[in-house]
Design a protein around this motif. Structure first.
Motif, PDB file in Angstrom:
ATOM      1  N   ALA A  90       0.856  -1.187   0.000  1.00 16.02           N
ATOM      2  CA  ALA A  90       0.000   0.000   0.000  1.00 16.02           C
ATOM      3  C   ALA A  90       0.893   1.238   0.000  1.00 16.02           C
ATOM      4  O   ALA A  90       2.114   1.144   0.167  1.00 16.02           O
ATOM      5  CB  ALA A  90      -0.927   0.007   1.213  1.00 16.02           C
ATOM      6  N   LEU A  91       0.274   2.401  -0.166  1.00 13.15           N
ATOM      7  CA  LEU A  91       1.045   3.646  -0.153  1.00 13.15           C
ATOM      8  C   LEU A  91       1.577   3.937   1.254  1.00 13.15           C
ATOM      9  O   LEU A  91       2.722   4.336   1.425  1.00 13.15           O
ATOM     10  CB  LEU A  91       0.165   4.799  -0.638  1.00 13.15           C
ATOM     11  N   ARG A  92       0.721   3.795   2.241  1.00 18.29           N
ATOM     12  CA  ARG A  92       1.067   3.938   3.662  1.00 18.29           C
ATOM     13  C   ARG A  92       1.778   5.264   3.967  1.00 18.29           C
ATOM     14  O   ARG A  92       2.868   5.315   4.525  1.00 18.29           O
ATOM     15  CB  ARG A  92       1.916   2.746   4.130  1.00 18.29           C
ATOM     16  N   HIS A  93       1.099   6.349   3.605  1.00 18.85           N
ATOM     17  CA  HIS A  93       1.711   7.661   3.849  1.00 18.85           C
ATOM     18  C   HIS A  93       1.759   8.004   5.338  1.00 18.85           C
ATOM     19  O   HIS A  93       2.610   8.782   5.772  1.00 18.85           O
ATOM     20  CB  HIS A  93       0.969   8.759   3.062  1.00 18.85           C
ATOM     21  N   GLU A  94       0.845   7.399   6.123  1.00 18.67           N
ATOM     22  CA  GLU A  94       0.880   7.696   7.567  1.00 18.67           C
ATOM     23  C   GLU A  94       2.163   7.162   8.205  1.00 18.67           C
ATOM     24  O   GLU A  94       2.820   7.865   8.991  1.00 18.67           O
ATOM     25  CB  GLU A  94      -0.341   7.091   8.266  1.00 18.67           C
ATOM     26  N   SER A  95       2.515   5.912   7.887  1.00 21.67           N
ATOM     27  CA  SER A  95       3.746   5.360   8.463  1.00 21.67           C
ATOM     28  C   SER A  95       4.982   6.031   7.862  1.00 21.67           C
ATOM     29  O   SER A  95       6.004   6.183   8.545  1.00 21.67           O
ATOM     30  CB  SER A  95       3.805   3.844   8.251  1.00 21.67           C
ATOM     31  N   LEU A  96       4.882   6.468   6.608  1.00 16.19           N
ATOM     32  CA  LEU A  96       5.988   7.210   6.011  1.00 16.19           C
ATOM     33  C   LEU A  96       6.247   8.495   6.788  1.00 16.19           C
ATOM     34  O   LEU A  96       7.402   8.845   7.075  1.00 16.19           O
ATOM     35  CB  LEU A  96       5.681   7.533   4.545  1.00 16.19           C
ATOM     36  N   GLN A  97       5.174   9.185   7.170  1.00 19.94           N
ATOM     37  CA  GLN A  97       5.329  10.403   7.969  1.00 19.94           C
ATOM     38  C   GLN A  97       6.000  10.089   9.313  1.00 19.94           C
ATOM     39  O   GLN A  97       6.857  10.872   9.791  1.00 19.94           O
ATOM     40  CB  GLN A  97       3.959  11.039   8.225  1.00 19.94           C
ATOM     41  N   GLU A  98       5.660   8.955   9.898  1.00 22.69           N
ATOM     42  CA  GLU A  98       6.266   8.569  11.175  1.00 22.69           C
ATOM     43  C   GLU A  98       7.771   8.340  11.023  1.00 22.69           C
ATOM     44  O   GLU A  98       8.560   8.749  11.894  1.00 22.69           O
ATOM     45  CB  GLU A  98       5.593   7.306  11.717  1.00 22.69           C
ATOM     46  N   PHE A 120       5.384   8.921 -10.865  1.00 19.26           N
ATOM     47  CA  PHE A 120       5.676  10.352 -10.782  1.00 19.26           C
ATOM     48  C   PHE A 120       4.491  11.148 -10.235  1.00 19.26           C
ATOM     49  O   PHE A 120       4.633  11.986  -9.347  1.00 19.26           O
ATOM     50  CB  PHE A 120       6.081  10.851 -12.163  1.00 19.26           C
ATOM     51  N   SER A 121       3.287  10.907 -10.771  1.00 14.96           N
ATOM     52  CA  SER A 121       2.127  11.676 -10.323  1.00 14.96           C
ATOM     53  C   SER A 121       1.722  11.289  -8.905  1.00 14.96           C
ATOM     54  O   SER A 121       1.317  12.150  -8.110  1.00 14.96           O
ATOM     55  CB  SER A 121       0.953  11.477 -11.288  1.00 14.96           C
ATOM     56  N   VAL A 122       1.837  10.013  -8.563  1.00 14.31           N
ATOM     57  CA  VAL A 122       1.506   9.581  -7.197  1.00 14.31           C
ATOM     58  C   VAL A 122       2.455  10.224  -6.193  1.00 14.31           C
ATOM     59  O   VAL A 122       2.036  10.667  -5.118  1.00 14.31           O
ATOM     60  CB  VAL A 122       1.556   8.044  -7.078  1.00 14.31           C
ATOM     61  N   ASP A 123       3.732  10.312  -6.551  1.00 21.88           N
ATOM     62  CA  ASP A 123       4.696  10.915  -5.632  1.00 21.88           C
ATOM     63  C   ASP A 123       4.436  12.407  -5.423  1.00 21.88           C
ATOM     64  O   ASP A 123       4.725  12.959  -4.356  1.00 21.88           O
ATOM     65  CB  ASP A 123       6.122  10.689  -6.128  1.00 21.88           C
ATOM     66  N   GLN A 124       3.884  13.061  -6.428  1.00 21.58           N
ATOM     67  CA  GLN A 124       3.521  14.478  -6.244  1.00 21.58           C
ATOM     68  C   GLN A 124       2.387  14.615  -5.234  1.00 21.58           C
ATOM     69  O   GLN A 124       2.369  15.562  -4.436  1.00 21.58           O
ATOM     70  CB  GLN A 124       3.137  15.085  -7.597  1.00 21.58           C
ATOM     71  N   ASP A 301     -12.718   0.452 -17.029  1.00 18.92           N
ATOM     72  CA  ASP A 301     -11.992   0.304 -15.763  1.00 18.92           C
ATOM     73  C   ASP A 301     -10.490   0.496 -15.961  1.00 18.92           C
ATOM     74  O   ASP A 301      -9.816   1.130 -15.131  1.00 18.92           O
ATOM     75  CB  ASP A 301     -12.258  -1.076 -15.153  1.00 18.92           C
ATOM     76  N   ILE A 302      -9.952  -0.062 -17.050  1.00 21.63           N
ATOM     77  CA  ILE A 302      -8.524   0.108 -17.335  1.00 21.63           C
ATOM     78  C   ILE A 302      -8.212   1.576 -17.573  1.00 21.63           C
ATOM     79  O   ILE A 302      -7.218   2.111 -17.070  1.00 21.63           O
ATOM     80  CB  ILE A 302      -8.100  -0.750 -18.544  1.00 21.63           C
ATOM     81  N   ALA A 303      -9.076   2.255 -18.334  1.00 22.25           N
ATOM     82  CA  ALA A 303      -8.871   3.679 -18.619  1.00 22.25           C
ATOM     83  C   ALA A 303      -8.900   4.503 -17.336  1.00 22.25           C
ATOM     84  O   ALA A 303      -8.109   5.443 -17.164  1.00 22.25           O
ATOM     85  CB  ALA A 303      -9.930   4.178 -19.596  1.00 22.25           C
ATOM     86  N   ASP A 304      -9.795   4.149 -16.414  1.00 24.38           N
ATOM     87  CA  ASP A 304      -9.866   4.885 -15.153  1.00 24.38           C
ATOM     88  C   ASP A 304      -8.632   4.631 -14.305  1.00 24.38           C
ATOM     89  O   ASP A 304      -8.139   5.533 -13.616  1.00 24.38           O
ATOM     90  CB  ASP A 304     -11.125   4.475 -14.384  1.00 24.38           C
ATOM     91  N   ASN A 305      -8.119   3.422 -14.360  1.00 27.69           N
ATOM     92  CA  ASN A 305      -6.897   3.096 -13.633  1.00 27.69           C
ATOM     93  C   ASN A 305      -5.714   3.920 -14.129  1.00 27.69           C
ATOM     94  O   ASN A 305      -4.853   4.336 -13.353  1.00 27.69           O
ATOM     95  CB  ASN A 305      -6.593   1.600 -13.790  1.00 27.69           C
ATOM     96  N   ASN A 310      -7.469  11.655  -9.878  1.00 27.70           N
ATOM     97  CA  ASN A 310      -6.772  11.537  -8.601  1.00 27.70           C
ATOM     98  C   ASN A 310      -5.604  10.569  -8.761  1.00 27.70           C
ATOM     99  O   ASN A 310      -5.818   9.362  -8.914  1.00 27.70           O
ATOM    100  CB  ASN A 310      -7.737  11.028  -7.522  1.00 27.70           C
ATOM    101  N   PRO A 311      -4.371  11.061  -8.746  1.00 26.18           N
ATOM    102  CA  PRO A 311      -3.221  10.175  -8.947  1.00 26.18           C
ATOM    103  C   PRO A 311      -3.155   9.011  -7.967  1.00 26.18           C
ATOM    104  O   PRO A 311      -2.590   7.963  -8.285  1.00 26.18           O
ATOM    105  CB  PRO A 311      -2.020  11.116  -8.758  1.00 26.18           C
ATOM    106  N   LEU A 312      -3.739   9.184  -6.777  1.00 28.04           N
ATOM    107  CA  LEU A 312      -3.693   8.106  -5.796  1.00 28.04           C
ATOM    108  C   LEU A 312      -4.562   6.918  -6.194  1.00 28.04           C
ATOM    109  O   LEU A 312      -4.449   5.838  -5.625  1.00 28.04           O
ATOM    110  CB  LEU A 312      -4.126   8.628  -4.420  1.00 28.04           C
ATOM    111  N   LEU A 313      -5.420   7.109  -7.196  1.00 26.19           N
ATOM    112  CA  LEU A 313      -6.253   6.029  -7.700  1.00 26.19           C
ATOM    113  C   LEU A 313      -5.711   5.467  -9.012  1.00 26.19           C
ATOM    114  O   LEU A 313      -6.322   4.596  -9.623  1.00 26.19           O
ATOM    115  CB  LEU A 313      -7.696   6.510  -7.892  1.00 26.19           C
TER     116      LEU A 313
END
Length: 418
Positions: A90-98, A120-124, A301-305, A310-313
């Protein structure tokens, strides 16, 4: 080890399976780190514990640099679960912040770098959620960015793919923090830079037992054979034509990854070239039935992926390459309304009709019916046999996908061609 990698994270390595991943890490001179991969097997002694060390600290030029690892967060959905059963990605940004906070306050690092395979877009987006990261060294989406992207004081760098670039980042550390930096994206001009002798020898050593097989000339190509782009590539078209020829399917789905060595017009097509494009650890071609409405929803569904606002999706990769069909797409349209003028065999898709479908490199067969188990074969054998039969391959450069809100593949300001 030959390349001298100090720290790495993972994605496709995980498709070797858990045991092989651990075995290879044991042979690595560098460090494999990931703060976002945990054990989710409730019967494991390590349930909810990290699979890999989450970070490392390097002393470079007198500065203390904290490096946090971020492996591809969608591995268990983008690739078959069987390879990583019991591991949670998972992305787990909460634990990354910790970890960022801990490295700052307890370990007293001078700078924090996230080594990431998020995209690249997710990291932004990640930089908007996690505070205190100095640099994100991004990957996965193959983007080369000559200039950094800065989000909330986090500098995001990405250096392309396939060894086309090497980048250099110099930090100016003063008073326990980053006072400045210099970044340069350096193209690797293979026609100007001589091959490294030690590298050539290493490759020759490992290729030698397989030289006869890999150097078999299957045929020749009239045009350029490549596996790139977001919607269409000529090698994907070749793969699809080979599958349709053998499996007699109405439509074929190829996975949307981009790698392999481009074959130039007039060049021989070697068995090695086919392996480069297709030799993943789940290469089987499956043939089964799907209703038209299921195929259409799948494409949406593939196109939405790929294109969700929302880059997180976005889970990375590109549109599945299809043969036997064509469609138009409006990238900026809402979810579920991007695909139009969808045709199979030159005729508008019939939502109620049952189509014969082939696919490989994914899980699509799991939703199909009437799977032909006797026809299952590795894709590289299907393609190799087809090239042998055809002898000369001539694939058109023209795409079977029409993009309605983009005139070309060269975005300018606002990511829209004018």
């Amino acid at each position: 080890n030959y390349l001298g990698v100090d720290v790495m994270v993972g994605h496709w390595e995980f498709t070797y399976g858990k045991e092989r991943v651990h075995e290879l890490i044991g042979k690595l001179d560098g460090e494999f780190i990931s703060q976002n991969v945990i054990d989710n097997d409730p019967f494991s002694d390590n349930f909810e514990e990290l699979i890999f060390p989450p970070y490392t600290i390097k002393e470079i030029g007198g500065a203390k640099i904290g490096i946090i690892g971020q492996s591809f967060p969608f591995t268990s959905t983008a690739n078959p679960k069987k390879f990583t059963e019991g591991w949670s990605f998972a992305l787990r940004h909460e634990s990354l912040q910790e970890y960022v906070n801990m490295l700052r306050k307890e370990k007293k690092v001078d700078a924090i770098v996230v080594l990431s395979h998020d995209g690249f877009s997710v990291d932004q987006e990640l930089a908007k959620k996690v505070k205190g990261i100095d640099f994100i060294l991004s990957g996965h989406t193959h983007d080369p960015s000559p200039e950094p992207i800065v989000v909330n004081d986090t500098v995001i760098l990405i250096s392309g793919s396939h060894g086309k670039y090497i980048s250099r980042l110099d930090l100016d550390i003063k008073d326990k923090k980053v006072a400045g930096y210099n970044f340069k994206l350096i193209p690797v001009a293979s026609s100007l830079i001589p091959a490294d002798k030690a590298g050539d020898e290493l490759i020759a050593k490992w290729y030698k037992p397989f030289d006869k097989e890999l150097n078999e000339v299957l045929g020749t190509t009239k045009g350029l054979l490549y596996k790139r782009d977001t919607f269409y590539s000529t090698f994907d078209s070749l793969i699809g034509m080979a599958i349709q020829d053998e499996m007699k399917c109405d439509i074929n789905f190829n996975p949307g990854y981009r790698w392999g060595t481009t074959v130039l017009p007039g060049d021989p097509i070697l068995k090695d070239n086919v392996y480069e494009m297709t030799a993943i650890t789940y290469p089987e071609v499956y043939t089964f039935d799907l209703k038209g409405e299921v195929i259409y929803k799948l494409m949406e569904d593939i196109a939405d992926n790929v294109f969700n606002a929302n880059p997180l999706l976005q889970q990375g990769g590109d549109m599945s390459r299809i043969t036997g069909a064509s469609y138009s797409i409006k990238i900026s349209a809402p979810s579920g309304k991007r695909i139009s003028d969808f045709k199979i065999g030159g005729k508008p898709i019939d939502m109620k009709k049952t189509y014969r479908v082939s696919s490989w490199g994914g899980n699509l067969q799991n939703v199909g019916e009437n799977l032909d188990e006797k026809a299952i074969r590795p894709v590289y054998e299907v393609v190799s046999d087809y090239i042998r039969r055809q002898k000369v391959i001539d694939i058109p450069l023209e795409s079977n996908v029409k993009i309605l809100d983009m005139d070309c593949g060269c975005p300018v300001k606002g990511a829209t061609c004018t």
